[in-house]
Design a protein around this motif. Structure first.
Motif, PDB file in Angstrom:
ATOM      1  N   UNK A 563     -36.201  15.917  19.264  1.00  0.00           N
ATOM      2  CA  UNK A 563     -37.300  15.484  18.396  1.00  0.00           C
ATOM      3  C   UNK A 563     -37.475  16.447  17.227  1.00  0.00           C
ATOM      4  N   UNK A 564     -37.401  17.741  17.511  1.00  0.00           N
ATOM      5  CA  UNK A 564     -37.572  18.741  16.460  1.00  0.00           C
ATOM      6  C   UNK A 564     -36.431  18.682  15.444  1.00  0.00           C
ATOM      7  N   UNK A 565     -35.217  18.440  15.921  1.00  0.00           N
ATOM      8  CA  UNK A 565     -34.072  18.349  15.008  1.00  0.00           C
ATOM      9  C   UNK A 565     -34.150  17.096  14.137  1.00  0.00           C
ATOM     10  N   UNK A 566     -34.606  15.984  14.699  1.00  0.00           N
ATOM     11  CA  UNK A 566     -34.761  14.755  13.907  1.00  0.00           C
ATOM     12  C   UNK A 566     -35.855  14.954  12.852  1.00  0.00           C
ATOM     13  N   UNK A 567     -36.969  15.564  13.229  1.00  0.00           N
ATOM     14  CA  UNK A 567     -38.026  15.886  12.280  1.00  0.00           C
ATOM     15  C   UNK A 567     -37.470  16.726  11.131  1.00  0.00           C
ATOM     16  N   UNK A 568     -36.725  17.777  11.451  1.00  0.00           N
ATOM     17  CA  UNK A 568     -36.166  18.654  10.420  1.00  0.00           C
ATOM     18  C   UNK A 568     -35.184  17.894   9.537  1.00  0.00           C
ATOM     19  N   UNK A 599     -33.919  10.086  26.092  1.00  0.00           N
ATOM     20  CA  UNK A 599     -34.434   9.732  24.768  1.00  0.00           C
ATOM     21  C   UNK A 599     -35.262  10.895  24.230  1.00  0.00           C
ATOM     22  N   UNK A 600     -35.495  10.862  22.926  1.00  0.00           N
ATOM     23  CA  UNK A 600     -36.373  11.855  22.315  1.00  0.00           C
ATOM     24  C   UNK A 600     -37.750  11.810  22.975  1.00  0.00           C
ATOM     25  N   UNK A 601     -38.390  12.960  23.047  1.00  0.00           N
ATOM     26  CA  UNK A 601     -39.749  12.990  23.581  1.00  0.00           C
ATOM     27  C   UNK A 601     -40.676  12.139  22.720  1.00  0.00           C
ATOM     28  N   UNK A 602     -40.451  12.145  21.416  1.00  0.00           N
ATOM     29  CA  UNK A 602     -41.249  11.328  20.494  1.00  0.00           C
ATOM     30  C   UNK A 602     -40.292  10.623  19.545  1.00  0.00           C
ATOM     31  N   UNK A 603     -40.025   9.356  19.801  1.00  0.00           N
ATOM     32  CA  UNK A 603     -39.178   8.620  18.875  1.00  0.00           C
ATOM     33  C   UNK A 603     -39.931   8.390  17.568  1.00  0.00           C
ATOM     34  N   UNK A 604     -39.198   8.198  16.501  1.00  0.00           N
ATOM     35  CA  UNK A 604     -39.762   8.241  15.153  1.00  0.00           C
ATOM     36  C   UNK A 604     -40.963   7.325  14.940  1.00  0.00           C
ATOM     37  N   UNK A 605     -40.941   6.042  15.352  1.00  0.00           N
ATOM     38  CA  UNK A 605     -42.082   5.175  15.034  1.00  0.00           C
ATOM     39  C   UNK A 605     -43.384   5.538  15.744  1.00  0.00           C
ATOM     40  N   UNK A 606     -43.316   6.422  16.770  1.00  0.00           N
ATOM     41  CA  UNK A 606     -44.567   6.882  17.378  1.00  0.00           C
ATOM     42  C   UNK A 606     -44.687   8.405  17.348  1.00  0.00           C
ATOM     43  N   UNK A 607     -43.998   9.041  16.426  1.00  0.00           N
ATOM     44  CA  UNK A 607     -43.993  10.506  16.321  1.00  0.00           C
ATOM     45  C   UNK A 607     -45.238  10.945  15.550  1.00  0.00           C
ATOM     46  N   UNK A 608     -46.385  10.877  16.228  1.00  0.00           N
ATOM     47  CA  UNK A 608     -47.655  11.104  15.534  1.00  0.00           C
ATOM     48  C   UNK A 608     -47.816  12.545  15.070  1.00  0.00           C
ATOM     49  N   UNK A 609     -47.218  13.525  15.758  1.00  0.00           N
ATOM     50  CA  UNK A 609     -47.281  14.908  15.288  1.00  0.00           C
ATOM     51  C   UNK A 609     -46.817  15.005  13.831  1.00  0.00           C
ATOM     52  N   UNK A 610     -45.834  14.181  13.483  1.00  0.00           N
ATOM     53  CA  UNK A 610     -45.140  14.316  12.204  1.00  0.00           C
ATOM     54  C   UNK A 610     -45.610  13.305  11.164  1.00  0.00           C
ATOM     55  N   UNK A 613     -50.504  11.917   9.650  1.00  0.00           N
ATOM     56  CA  UNK A 613     -51.002  13.090   8.946  1.00  0.00           C
ATOM     57  C   UNK A 613     -49.873  14.078   8.746  1.00  0.00           C
ATOM     58  N   UNK A 614     -50.234  15.251   8.230  1.00  0.00           N
ATOM     59  CA  UNK A 614     -49.239  16.195   7.747  1.00  0.00           C
ATOM     60  C   UNK A 614     -49.081  17.409   8.652  1.00  0.00           C
ATOM     61  N   UNK A 615     -49.804  17.433   9.805  1.00  0.00           N
ATOM     62  CA  UNK A 615     -49.893  18.643  10.603  1.00  0.00           C
ATOM     63  C   UNK A 615     -48.565  19.280  10.983  1.00  0.00           C
ATOM     64  N   UNK A 616     -47.710  18.537  11.690  1.00  0.00           N
ATOM     65  CA  UNK A 616     -46.465  19.103  12.189  1.00  0.00           C
ATOM     66  C   UNK A 616     -45.248  18.566  11.445  1.00  0.00           C
ATOM     67  N   UNK A 617     -45.421  17.964  10.286  1.00  0.00           N
ATOM     68  CA  UNK A 617     -44.263  17.478   9.540  1.00  0.00           C
ATOM     69  C   UNK A 617     -43.376  18.660   9.163  1.00  0.00           C
ATOM     70  N   UNK A 618     -42.083  18.513   9.426  1.00  0.00           N
ATOM     71  CA  UNK A 618     -41.114  19.608   9.274  1.00  0.00           C
ATOM     72  C   UNK A 618     -41.532  20.812  10.102  1.00  0.00           C
ATOM     73  N   UNK A 619     -42.374  20.581  11.115  1.00  0.00           N
ATOM     74  CA  UNK A 619     -42.908  21.695  11.881  1.00  0.00           C
ATOM     75  C   UNK A 619     -42.962  21.477  13.378  1.00  0.00           C
ATOM     76  N   UNK A 620     -42.299  20.429  13.886  1.00  0.00           N
ATOM     77  CA  UNK A 620     -42.358  20.207  15.329  1.00  0.00           C
ATOM     78  C   UNK A 620     -41.612  21.307  16.093  1.00  0.00           C
ATOM     79  N   UNK A 621     -40.732  22.018  15.386  1.00  0.00           N
ATOM     80  CA  UNK A 621     -40.046  23.162  15.987  1.00  0.00           C
ATOM     81  C   UNK A 621     -41.031  24.243  16.436  1.00  0.00           C
ATOM     82  N   UNK A 622     -42.282  24.184  15.945  1.00  0.00           N
ATOM     83  CA  UNK A 622     -43.233  25.283  16.114  1.00  0.00           C
ATOM     84  C   UNK A 622     -43.464  25.649  17.573  1.00  0.00           C
TER      85      UNK A 622
END
Length: 690
Positions: A563-568, A599-610, A613-622
């Motif tokens: 999930x973090x790699x897909x976000x990045x 599967x990814x813990x958070x697939x893209x269409x429900x990846x609410x962290x990212x 809103x803007x909270x963890x966008x490019x930041x799920x690696x955190x």
């Protein structure tokens, strides 16, 4: 003159008067969506007037008349937003969602106008340029630097068309993020797999059956059983149900949230957000959105993030391959020769866990009563940080399930803050678990103590029965309470630097570190008491739990890291044209060699962290970045020979939990530990060390 929290409204509107409630707790019973809707125009007008007064100041810009004046502004809006946004996440309804849709672009326009105002920025910039001559304290200098940087990152140095375009992008992104989150909530709330045949409950422990019966009753299906998409029901169902077809049906619904077509489909929203974020980064002078976001983090660059993720990915994928082979061998021994599917993993993993470690969740769960785990989290805070918690049933939360606790300093009785606990899943609450603040801490213009809330989604028990948690649930409770302590223990002068107002890849350190205490023998022996017998958890069961901590870590690490790699990858695109989110996701997963069984813990269409809103966008690696620190930080207590070592706890409180954003995170960690960590402790903790 100190800016007021009271808005220019009739006193019949709670936001138009001071709150005389104990500790300033919002008068939830009096607040209606109509009050919130009416309050926003007044809040915006008040804030605009405060900004105009700063700009109109005839004296030359200085720290007091510009930076501290900005600190004093927007207090009425903050009080309103503290109530509204928390309700919108934890107990929403159609009226609140309508306000959210209406106000998200309005608020974006409002803040863009302020942060791009050339006269206002000129004053901030003048103070910043003179900073070395002003005799500022360390915290004042930090506030000045963070304020100045915030203006620049918001486009204050842009001109003409570029400035107007950035404001338009921000407005559109705000609306898209709101839609993404509301679509996801609708998908989650509307789904129910109704089990009418008793035989289809085969394999499910009593606690799962009871939770499903309660969920059915809540949906008007009395006497039946329902699988919902709340993690506290869907995960144990996937773990224990012997009905492979039903597991596949439920897993498919869980995996495909946000991509079911119709008005709640999030794919077009993701595509547009990725494009707009890339354009925003370019306007601000960055190669990609990942470069923009990470420039203001501990990690600093996408390359540093990718290096950490890939360092973990390689051994995790290898471990997951071994785990998949073990699951397949077990399935074949039971006559199942088909490949292991993602919907099968938890089911067979639980069998392997029971076989390997003799650790049966159905046996373990009665020792994990919600009330006892809450007490354990409180007691740990008492031992580490000298805090006491007293439940206040006379103080009412925003929902009948919400519990309110007064937090005090044990030695002196000094009031520290209020803590609200909202633990049970319901349709009006978004999924997941989080900490938030109704009011943050500050000492500027008088002491203001925080009001903090933890929101979880545990399955609600039948009437008169104790709520029982899984190990993961209990760790989640400790995790979120770690965030809560970060807010409650905050002791800084300026509210902008208080509590969790730190970089995204540092904010998870206090929460992830706090999880470690739950699994200590000192905590488990005292608080993990059997729900029926009252007997403490046996030593041998504690040892089994500890030995099993690295079990299935290949799966867990692959699920998260993918999930973090897909976000990045999404946010490393330089100038995307048309983005097909699912095709892009699939391409990135193929590049990294994603195992077909996971599967990814958070697939893209429900990846609410990212995308909500803007909270963890490019930041799920955190979470992983912070885990490097938390694994090393807990070792400080182990090295001291006492998991509650007072000297270590004192430094932890001073430099991490109480310090907010008053210093650079790397400096803060070094002051606590004496050095920065390496990933070694993380790899060892996850059982991935060579």
């Amino acid at each position: 003159m100190i800016a007021s929290e009271v808005l220019a409204l009739p006193t019949g509107n709670p936001f138009g008067r001071a709150w005389e409630t104990p500790f300033g707790l919002p008068p939830f019973a009096e607040i209606t969506p109509e009050h919130i809707k009416a309050a926003y125009p007044a809040a915006l007008e008040q804030h605009r007037a405060e900004i105009e007064a700063i700009k109109a100041e005839k004296a030359a810009p200085n720290f007091a008349n510009t930076i501290e004046a900005l600190e004093r502004s927007a207090r009425g809006m903050s009080r309103l937003g503290g109530v509204f946004y928390n309700l919108a996440g934890a107990d929403t309804n159609e009226a609140l969602q309508a306000i959210e849709r209406e106000m998200s672009p309005v608020m974006s326009r409002h803040w863009s106008a302020i942060m791009m105002d050339p006269e206002l920025f000129a004053r901030v910039d003048a103070v910043f340029e003179a900073r070395e001559t002003l005799g500022l304290s360390e915290e004042q200098l930090r506030l000045l630097e963070r304020t100045h940087r915030g203006f620049i990152r918001s486009g204050a140095r842009l001109e003409g068309e570029a400035k107007a375009r950035l404001a338009a992008i921000n407005e559109r992104l705000a609306g898209l993020g709101t839609s993404f989150g509301q679509n996801l909530l609708k998908d989650e709330a509307s789904y129910a797999l109704i089990i009418e045949n008793e035989a289809d409950l085969d394999g499910l422990p009593p606690f799962v059956v009871a939770a499903m019966a309660r969920a059915a009753a809540d949906r008007g299906q009395e006497g039946k059983h329902v699988v919902t998409l709340a993690r506290s029901i869907i995960e144990p169902f996937l773990t224990f149900s012997t009905r492979a077809a039903l597991r596949e049906q439920a897993f498919s619904a869980w995996s495909k949230r946000g991509e079911n077509g119709g008005e709640t489909d999030n794919r077009a929203i993701v595509a547009e957000m990725v494009k707009l974020r890339a354009e925003k980064a370019k306007l601000l002078g960055f190669a990609t959105f990942a470069h923009f976001k990470l420039d203001d983090s501990m990690a600093k660059t996408p390359e540093n993030v990718r290096n950490l993720l890939e360092l973990v990915w390689k051994p995790a994928r290898a471990r997951a391959g071994q785990e998949a082979a073990d699951l397949a061998a077990l399935a074949q021994s039971e006559g199942e020769n088909a490949p292991i599917r993602p919907s099968d993993w938890r089911f067979y993993a639980e069998k392997v866990r029971q076989k390997t470690y003799a650790l049966d969740e159905a046996v373990l769960k009665p020792y994990l009563q919600l009330d006892r785990i809450i007490a354990a989290a409180f007691d740990t805070a008492g031992k580490l940080f000298g805090l006491s918690f007293a439940e206040r049933p006379d103080l009412k939360g925003y929902h009948p399930d919400v519990r309110v606790f007064e937090v005090s300093e044990t030695a002196t009785g000094r009031h520290i803050g209020l803590f609200l606990g909202d633990y049970f899943a319901r349709a009006s609450k978004r999924s997941g678990a989080w900490m938030s603040a109704y009011r943050g801490q500050r000492n500027f213009d008088g002491e203001v103590r925080p009001i903090i809330v933890n929101v979880c989604n545990f399955a609600k028990p039948a009437e008169g029965k104790p709520a029982l948690l899984s190990i993961d649930d209990a760790r989640t409770l400790f995790h979120e309470f770690g965030h809560a302590l970060h807010g409650l223990l905050s002791d800084v002068h300026y509210g902008s630097l208080a509590g969790t107002s730190v970089s995204r890849d540092f904010v998870e350190l206090p929460s992830q570190l706090y999880e470690h205490w739950f699994l200590t023998k000192e905590v488990m022996q005292r608080f993990c008491l059997h729900a029926e017998t009252g007997e403490p958890i046996p030593d041998e069961l504690i040892e089994k739990i500890k030995r099993a901590q690295t079990f299935n870590q290949g799966f867990a690490t692959v699920e998260y890291t993918s999930s973090a790699l897909v976000d990045l990858a999404f946010h490393s695109l330089e100038a995307p044209a048309e983005v097909d989110p699912l095709a892009f996701e699939a391409k990135e997963l193929a590049r990294i060699g994603m195992p077909a069984e996971i599967t990814m813990r958070h697939r893209t269409p429900h990846f609410s962290h990212v995308f909500s809103g803007d909270g963890y966008s490019a930041g799920y690696y955190s979470y992983l970045w912070s885990e490097v620190m938390d694994a090393d930080a807990f070792n400080a207590f182990i090295e001291a020979g006492n998991v509650f070592a007072p000297e270590v706890a004192g430094k932890l409180k001073r430099y991490i939990y109480s310090a907010g954003d008053t210093r650079d995170p790397a400096e803060a960690y070094t002051l606590f530990r004496g050095r920065l960590p390496t990933p070694d402790a993380l790899l060892e903790k996850r059982g991935l060390a060579a």
